[in-house]
Design an enzyme around this catalytic site. Structure first.
Site, mmCIF file in Angstrom:
data_model
loop_
_atom_site.group_PDB
_atom_site.id
_atom_site.type_symbol
_atom_site.label_atom_id
_atom_site.label_comp_id
_atom_site.label_asym_id
_atom_site.label_seq_id
_atom_site.Cartn_x
_atom_site.Cartn_y
_atom_site.Cartn_z
ATOM 1 N N GLY A 71 2.854 -1.397 5.821
ATOM 2 C CA GLY A 71 1.592 -1.745 6.481
ATOM 3 C C GLY A 71 0.451 -0.834 6.053
ATOM 4 O O GLY A 71 -0.691 -1.280 5.883
ATOM 5 N N THR A 72 0.761 0.423 5.859
ATOM 6 C CA THR A 72 -0.277 1.391 5.457
ATOM 7 C C THR A 72 -0.893 0.966 4.122
ATOM 8 O O THR A 72 -2.120 0.972 3.966
ATOM 9 C CB THR A 72 0.362 2.792 5.330
ATOM 10 N N GLN A 179 1.803 -4.992 14.389
ATOM 11 C CA GLN A 179 2.576 -5.004 15.640
ATOM 12 C C GLN A 179 2.830 -6.406 16.178
ATOM 13 O O GLN A 179 3.566 -6.565 17.143
ATOM 14 C CB GLN A 179 1.872 -4.171 16.723
ATOM 15 N N SER A 199 4.577 -5.465 8.171
ATOM 16 C CA SER A 199 5.518 -4.435 7.741
ATOM 17 C C SER A 199 6.893 -4.794 8.304
ATOM 18 O O SER A 199 7.059 -4.925 9.524
ATOM 19 C CB SER A 199 5.036 -3.090 8.304
ATOM 20 N N ALA A 200 7.888 -4.945 7.407
ATOM 21 C CA ALA A 200 9.176 -5.508 7.831
ATOM 22 C C ALA A 200 9.917 -4.651 8.855
ATOM 23 O O ALA A 200 10.647 -5.175 9.691
ATOM 24 C CB ALA A 200 10.065 -5.729 6.607
ATOM 25 N N HIS A 201 9.712 -3.327 8.796
ATOM 26 C CA HIS A 201 10.513 -2.490 9.703
ATOM 27 C C HIS A 201 10.096 -2.629 11.168
ATOM 28 O O HIS A 201 10.778 -2.152 12.063
ATOM 29 C CB HIS A 201 10.515 -1.019 9.250
ATOM 30 N N THR A 237 7.800 -2.887 -10.416
ATOM 31 C CA THR A 237 8.952 -3.792 -10.345
ATOM 32 C C THR A 237 9.267 -4.147 -8.896
ATOM 33 O O THR A 237 9.367 -3.257 -8.040
ATOM 34 C CB THR A 237 10.176 -3.138 -11.022
ATOM 35 N N CYS A 326 3.637 8.788 14.121
ATOM 36 C CA CYS A 326 3.121 9.849 13.260
ATOM 37 C C CYS A 326 2.528 10.984 14.082
ATOM 38 O O CYS A 326 2.317 12.076 13.592
ATOM 39 C CB CYS A 326 2.083 9.306 12.301
#
Ligand code: PLP
Length: 374
Positions: A71-72, A179, A199-201, A237, A326
């Site tokens: 996401g960042t 989110q 963001s997948a996580h 890649t 963070c």
């Protein structure tokens, strides 16, 4: 009890089906997707079918989905390219954005002299939509950058309202949807946002992979240059196992959305009412209509207790957060809470609890028992 994970806004566990898909790809499909022979073409085909599946979830075209590392990266790329390549001279945002947006925007002011206008935030943590419209009267080439769901307090932006305002005043609209993607329906064929970020996580997929949605009419230039991967927009890649894992995670998130959401809504309600019956003067930061998986709790404890609270909870196997991950090690007040709480309220310790489909009522009971001993 062993580990109790109540920090699903920081990251989520990877679903077992996702792990299985990823292992299959890691085991069988090592080809470089840019290679023209069969093993390479097979890896490429996996990536393209994942892209198609992701695009379908939002009613958009595959060519509008570009893979990134997180996401960042997505937020940085969009903000930078809008200023550098699309002629944006002014960014309208808030001081409640995730730091990757906040700092990217500030960087644009330093490097390109971009004007930054911050929308007022109301006492209930929502943005002042009237102020946003006032700001838009100034006819500079503008990017509106406003997050959909706030990661600390769960405040939800009215995406349609802002997208319509952006169209009315011919501004570009970027929303950090990190989110909310995978946790709520986002029909981008109906909501005219220009850019969205995932963001997948955050939706039970792997770390190190995300994507951006870029509406076709907006031609960005790359942040990372090199090879021709991702139509030359994001060199490097590709990681087929990550992409396939993310697509599977997204598919499962939307497949189970109604069940998972109902479960989480009732867990949050349960947690709220148990806290209210246990602690006098407990309060919840943000608005009553906060996103269904986030509960930001203001505890009636002294500031001295606050310093040790996370540590004590951790010792008892409970993972919760003071704010965004963070910052959770820092004692600085949250930049989000500082936007709408008064000095007195900021002195009180606040905790962010964020639920996932794996949590149970028993875990919440245990969390509250431990909190009583702090
Ligand atoms: N935006 C929001 C709202 C977030 O909550 C996060 C992660 O905490 C990010 C962006 C950054 O995403 P990533 O961890 O994938 O870089």
């Amino acid at each position: 009890m062993s580990q109790i994970y109540l920090d699903n806004a920081a990251t989520t566990s990877v679903r077992p089906e996702v792990v299985n898909e990823m292992i299959k790809v890691l085991t069988n499909d090592f080809g470089n997707p840019s290679s023209t022979y069969a093993v390479g073409r097979h890896s490429k085909a996996l990536i393209e079918s994942a892209r198609k599946m992701i695009a379908q979830q939002f009613g958009v075209s595959s060519s509008e989905i570009i893979f990134t590392s997180c996401g960042t990266e997505g937020n940085n790329w969009i903000i930078r390219s809008c200023v550098r390549d699309l002629g944006v001279k002014r960014i309208i945002t808030t001081r409640m954005e995730h730091h990757c947006t906040l700092y990217a925007v500030q960087q644009m002011a330093k490097e390109y002299g971009t004007q930054i206008d911050y929308v007022k935030v109301l006492e209930n943590s929502e943005i002042d939509y009237e102020h946003l419209e006032e700001l838009l009267q100034d006819e500079k080439p503008t990017l509106i950058s406003l997050m959909h769901v706030n990661n600390e307090v769960g405040t939800v932006l009215d995406l349609r309202r802002v997208a319509n305002l952006a169209q009315k005043y011919q501004a570009l609209f970027h929303s950090d949807t990190v989110q909310s993607i995978g946790k709520t329906e986002l029909p981008f064929d109906e909501i005219p946002v220009d850019f969205a970020v995932a963001s997948a996580h955050k939706f039970h997929g792997p770390k190190g992979i995300g994507f951006v949605f870029i509406r076709k009419k907006n031609i960005l230039k790359p942040l990372i240059v090199g090879g021709e991967q991702e139509k030359g927009l994001r060199a490097g890649t590709e990681a087929p196992h990550q992409v396939v894992g993310m697509a599977k995670a997204l598919e499962l998130s939307y497949l189970h959305l109604n069940n998972d959401r109902n479960k989480i809504v009732s867990l949050k309600e349960y947690c709220k009412s148990r806290l209210q019956e246990t602690f006098d003067n407990i309060a919840f930061n943000g608005c009553d209509e906060a996103f269904y998986n986030v509960l930001n709790i203001r505890l009636p404890f002294s500031p001295e207790k606050a310093a040790m609270m996370l540590f004590q909870l951790d010792m008892k196997g409970i993972a919760v957060s003071r704010g965004s991950a963070c910052q959770s090690g820092s004692q600085k007040p949250s930049h989000v809470l500082a936007e709408f709480l008064n000095e007195n309220e900021l002195q009180k310790p606040s905790l962010r609890v964020s639920f996932g489909h794996e949590n149970t009522k028993e875990e919440i009971d245990y969390f509250i028992e431990v909190l009583k001993t702090v």
